[in-house]
Design a protein around this motif. Sequence first.
Motif, mmCIF file in Angstrom:
data_model
loop_
_atom_site.group_PDB
_atom_site.id
_atom_site.type_symbol
_atom_site.label_atom_id
_atom_site.label_comp_id
_atom_site.label_asym_id
_atom_site.label_seq_id
_atom_site.Cartn_x
_atom_site.Cartn_y
_atom_site.Cartn_z
ATOM 1 N N VAL A 155 0.841 -1.206 0.000
ATOM 2 C CA VAL A 155 0.000 0.000 0.000
ATOM 3 C C VAL A 155 0.873 1.252 0.000
ATOM 4 O O VAL A 155 0.694 2.165 -0.814
ATOM 5 N N GLN A 156 1.833 1.302 0.904
ATOM 6 C CA GLN A 156 2.730 2.454 0.981
ATOM 7 C C GLN A 156 3.688 2.502 -0.211
ATOM 8 O O GLN A 156 3.940 3.578 -0.771
ATOM 9 N N LEU A 157 4.219 1.337 -0.594
ATOM 10 C CA LEU A 157 5.194 1.313 -1.678
ATOM 11 C C LEU A 157 4.601 1.779 -2.994
ATOM 12 O O LEU A 157 5.218 2.565 -3.723
ATOM 13 N N ALA A 158 3.406 1.299 -3.318
ATOM 14 C CA ALA A 158 2.777 1.691 -4.583
ATOM 15 C C ALA A 158 2.555 3.191 -4.640
ATOM 16 O O ALA A 158 2.680 3.813 -5.709
ATOM 17 N N ARG A 159 2.242 3.779 -3.492
ATOM 18 C CA ARG A 159 1.971 5.214 -3.449
ATOM 19 C C ARG A 159 3.245 6.048 -3.368
ATOM 20 O O ARG A 159 3.215 7.243 -3.653
ATOM 21 N N THR A 160 4.341 5.440 -2.972
ATOM 22 C CA THR A 160 5.600 6.172 -2.816
ATOM 23 C C THR A 160 6.517 6.032 -4.026
ATOM 24 O O THR A 160 7.076 7.016 -4.505
ATOM 25 N N ILE A 161 6.653 4.817 -4.531
ATOM 26 C CA ILE A 161 7.614 4.586 -5.624
ATOM 27 C C ILE A 161 6.953 4.202 -6.939
ATOM 28 O O ILE A 161 7.635 4.060 -7.950
ATOM 29 N N ALA A 178 21.033 1.069 -0.943
ATOM 30 C CA ALA A 178 20.534 2.426 -0.695
ATOM 31 C C ALA A 178 20.493 3.248 -1.975
ATOM 32 O O ALA A 178 19.574 4.047 -2.175
ATOM 33 N N ALA A 179 21.467 3.055 -2.856
ATOM 34 C CA ALA A 179 21.501 3.813 -4.106
ATOM 35 C C ALA A 179 20.268 3.552 -4.945
ATOM 36 O O ALA A 179 19.722 4.459 -5.589
ATOM 37 N N HIS A 180 19.804 2.311 -4.957
ATOM 38 C CA HIS A 180 18.585 1.980 -5.703
ATOM 39 C C HIS A 180 17.362 2.602 -5.032
ATOM 40 O O HIS A 180 16.476 3.145 -5.713
ATOM 41 N N GLY A 185 13.000 6.690 -5.419
ATOM 42 C CA GLY A 185 12.231 7.625 -4.612
ATOM 43 C C GLY A 185 11.735 7.090 -3.285
ATOM 44 O O GLY A 185 10.874 7.707 -2.647
ATOM 45 N N LEU A 186 12.277 5.961 -2.836
ATOM 46 C CA LEU A 186 11.880 5.435 -1.527
ATOM 47 C C LEU A 186 12.500 6.261 -0.405
ATOM 48 O O LEU A 186 11.913 6.418 0.664
#
Length: 266
Positions: A155-161, A178-180, A185-186
């Motif tokens: 839910v959070q990931l789809a809306r964030t990245i 971390a670079a990825h 945009g995470l």
Amino acid sequence: MSEGNEPMVSEQHVLTSVSGAIARLTLNRPEVGNSLSEDLVKALRAELDILQERAEIKVIILAGAGSRIFCAGHDLNEFAGQEDQEILRQDFAGLTGLMQQIMAQRQIVIAQIEGVATAAGCELVAACDLALASARARFAVPGVNIGFWCHTPQVQLARTIGRKQAMMMLTTGRMFPAAHALAIGLINEVHEPEQLEEAVTSLALEIASKAASVLKLGKESFAAQTGKSVDDAYALARSNALANLQHDDAKEGIAAFLEKRQPRWQ
């Protein structure tokens, strides 16, 4: 909650300290990867409730004890062999309620990620308003590897990245550097481990220099327009902008800008 820079006693699931307008909450179960047990979730939500009533606190930093794991996600020990569906339902309700509480919190919440953030730990990062990570940090939603889709983190990931990047994480269960995480945009920034805390504190101080009322209204406005159509989002934005202009802090800020002086926030 303790005042000053001294945290609460180590037996606490969440260590809390306050310095000026900045509060720091530290997940304190390093021996089990700071995993989100029911008790830890309750403790964290209770601390957020307290801070919600403190208008003088403008920024919350969320960190994990130790440098190895920020948060390993849901505590799977509470799942193993559990057949009572009501207990499981309450467990998930508490966890998803925590994510929504962070999003609705009046303060700006910054995640400080050292080490690994997996599953619901990755969800926690995505739920925060901002996230700064160590160059050694890694991120994954590996539920698929153990026969369990990461239902709530998606839910959070789809809306964030976004859909494609979220599905890459969800379907592979891979551990990403971390670079990825920065590229998709995470997270907002990556810093060397020894510089991370200073960078987080510097950002928190910069944000804390703004008017508390504007930060609160702005966070509410940002959340409310997300997911709306462009027309509805602009209609809401116009309404919020007109209301904001009537606020004492907006009047003071505009006057200070025109008079070339520092604002004196109400």
